[in-house]
Write a protein that holds these residues in place. Structure first.
Motif, short mmCIF file in Angstrom:
data_model
loop_
_atom_site.label_atom_id
_atom_site.label_comp_id
_atom_site.label_asym_id
_atom_site.label_seq_id
_atom_site.Cartn_x
_atom_site.Cartn_y
_atom_site.Cartn_z
N THR A 101 0.86 -1.18 0.00
CA THR A 101 0.00 0.00 0.00
C THR A 101 0.90 1.23 0.00
O THR A 101 1.78 1.36 0.86
N VAL A 102 0.69 2.13 -0.96
CA VAL A 102 1.49 3.33 -1.09
C VAL A 102 0.62 4.54 -0.78
O VAL A 102 -0.44 4.73 -1.40
N LEU A 103 1.04 5.36 0.17
CA LEU A 103 0.34 6.60 0.52
C LEU A 103 1.04 7.75 -0.19
O LEU A 103 2.12 8.16 0.21
N GLU A 104 0.46 8.22 -1.29
CA GLU A 104 1.06 9.28 -2.11
C GLU A 104 -0.03 10.30 -2.46
O GLU A 104 -0.92 10.03 -3.27
N PRO A 105 0.03 11.50 -1.86
CA PRO A 105 -1.04 12.47 -2.07
C PRO A 105 -1.02 13.16 -3.43
O PRO A 105 -2.04 13.73 -3.84
N GLY A 132 0.44 11.28 4.20
CA GLY A 132 1.01 10.20 4.99
C GLY A 132 0.40 10.05 6.37
O GLY A 132 0.00 8.94 6.77
N ARG A 133 0.31 11.12 7.13
CA ARG A 133 -0.18 11.01 8.52
C ARG A 133 -1.64 10.54 8.56
O ARG A 133 -1.94 9.55 9.28
N PRO A 134 -2.57 11.17 7.83
CA PRO A 134 -3.95 10.65 7.85
C PRO A 134 -4.04 9.21 7.33
O PRO A 134 -4.84 8.42 7.83
N GLY A 135 -3.22 8.89 6.33
CA GLY A 135 -3.23 7.52 5.81
C GLY A 135 -2.78 6.51 6.84
O GLY A 135 -3.38 5.43 6.98
N LEU A 136 -1.73 6.83 7.58
CA LEU A 136 -1.27 5.93 8.65
C LEU A 136 -2.32 5.79 9.74
O LEU A 136 -2.57 4.69 10.24
N GLU A 137 -2.94 6.90 10.11
CA GLU A 137 -3.93 6.84 11.18
C GLU A 137 -5.13 6.00 10.76
O GLU A 137 -5.71 5.27 11.58
N ALA A 138 -5.51 6.08 9.48
CA ALA A 138 -6.62 5.25 8.99
C ALA A 138 -6.26 3.78 9.05
O ALA A 138 -7.06 2.93 9.46
N ALA A 163 6.75 17.63 8.76
CA ALA A 163 6.82 17.84 10.21
C ALA A 163 5.83 16.97 10.97
O ALA A 163 6.11 16.52 12.08
N ASP A 164 4.65 16.71 10.41
CA ASP A 164 3.66 15.92 11.13
C ASP A 164 3.99 14.43 11.13
O ASP A 164 3.40 13.66 11.89
N LEU A 165 4.96 14.02 10.29
CA LEU A 165 5.43 12.64 10.31
C LEU A 165 6.69 12.49 11.16
O LEU A 165 6.95 11.42 11.71
#
Length: 275
Positions: A101-105, A132-138, A163-165
């Motif tokens: 799974t790739v999180l790429e906005p 990235g951060r919302p994707g990880l939290e999901a 910064a949020d990562l």
């Protein structure tokens, strides 16, 4: 010489490259495709040889993936940051059957990559257009209940980990996606005195206490900026296997074990989320 353009077109024929937004560029060079975003090199892709990884830090990430499990064994992997999908392509070729799974906005980048460098059939690579951060939290909230074998953090905002990562809460979210035996691979761009890397390591070790770090010798000596690749887990990390890879690789690098990490990159504090 490479060929660079946002629109490649014959005089009397249709465009043979997608029309890209201003922040994206594709360069044909050295038998492959170089993807640039905002003037920064992002990925190199050779669709005929996905094991060809000319970026040194990507090669080191691949070395870590190679030694985390027996050769050819499929892995469940989450990539935070995709760009040209170089590392997912490598893993699909070397560990067929892996679920990635790739999180790429950046949807425009992903569309361009898919058009000029299509993924192989049944690659097992799924790209989600999320930060990235919302994707990880999901994922941590239950979308991937079994947990990932590996999470690769290779995301950049103006040349730095977002910064949020890089914050303590962000790295806690990353660790929460991992299965109990899982391993995090983090690419941290930094330079002496390594303020960012020290703080990232302090946060990582709160959740994944077993760590090692690889880097080019010149970067560790403070001679130039570079990429530090952090390998972190709740279980022991394969330090000796990585040291062997470092010795026999085409671009030798240093591997710091846990004690050397504390001596060289200790003293940091987890960063709060950006205001």
């Amino acid at each position: 010489m490479g060929r660079s353009s946002r629109r490649q077109q014959d005089d009397d024929g249709p465009a043979d490259r997608p029309v890209l937004p201003e922040h994206l560029e594709v360069v044909e060079t050295d038998g492959g495709l170089l993807f640039r975003r905002d003037g920064r090199d992002q990925s190199f892709v050779d669709v005929t040889d996905p094991a060809r990884l000319p970026f040194d830090y990507v090669r080191r990430l691949a070395d870590a993936l190679d030694v985390l499990a027996p050769p050819g064994e499929p892995l469940r992997v989450v990539h935070v940051g995709g760009a040209g999908l170089s590392l997912p392509r490598y893993l699909a070729a070397t560990r067929p059957g892996s679920r990635q799974t790739v999180l790429e906005p950046d949807e425009a980048l992903t569309a361009a990559v898919r058009e000029v460098a299509p993924l192989p059939a049944r690659s097992g690579i799924r790209v989600r257009p999320v930060l990235g951060r919302p994707g990880l939290e999901a994922l941590a909230a239950g979308e991937q209940r079994e947990g990932a074998d590996v999470v690769v953090l290779d995301a950049f905002d103006d040349g730095r980990v977002p910064a949020d990562l890089a914050s303590g809460p962000g790295l806690r979210a990353l660790a929460a996606v991992l299965a109990p035996h899982g391993t995090a691979l983090l690419n941290v761009a930094d330079e002496a005195p390594f303020a960012l890397a020290r703080d990232v390591l302090a946060a990582v070790r709160e959740h994944l206490p077993q760590v090692c770090v690889s880097a080019e010798p010149a970067t560790l000596r403070g001679r130039r900026p570079g990429n530090l690749v952090v390998v972190a887990s709740r279980a022991p990390v394969p330090v000796r296997a990585l040291e062997e890879r470092a010795r026999r690789g085409g671009a030798p690098y240093r591997v710091l074990d846990a004690a050397a990490v504390s001596d060289t990159l200790g003293g940091g504090s987890p960063r709060p989320d950006p205001a």
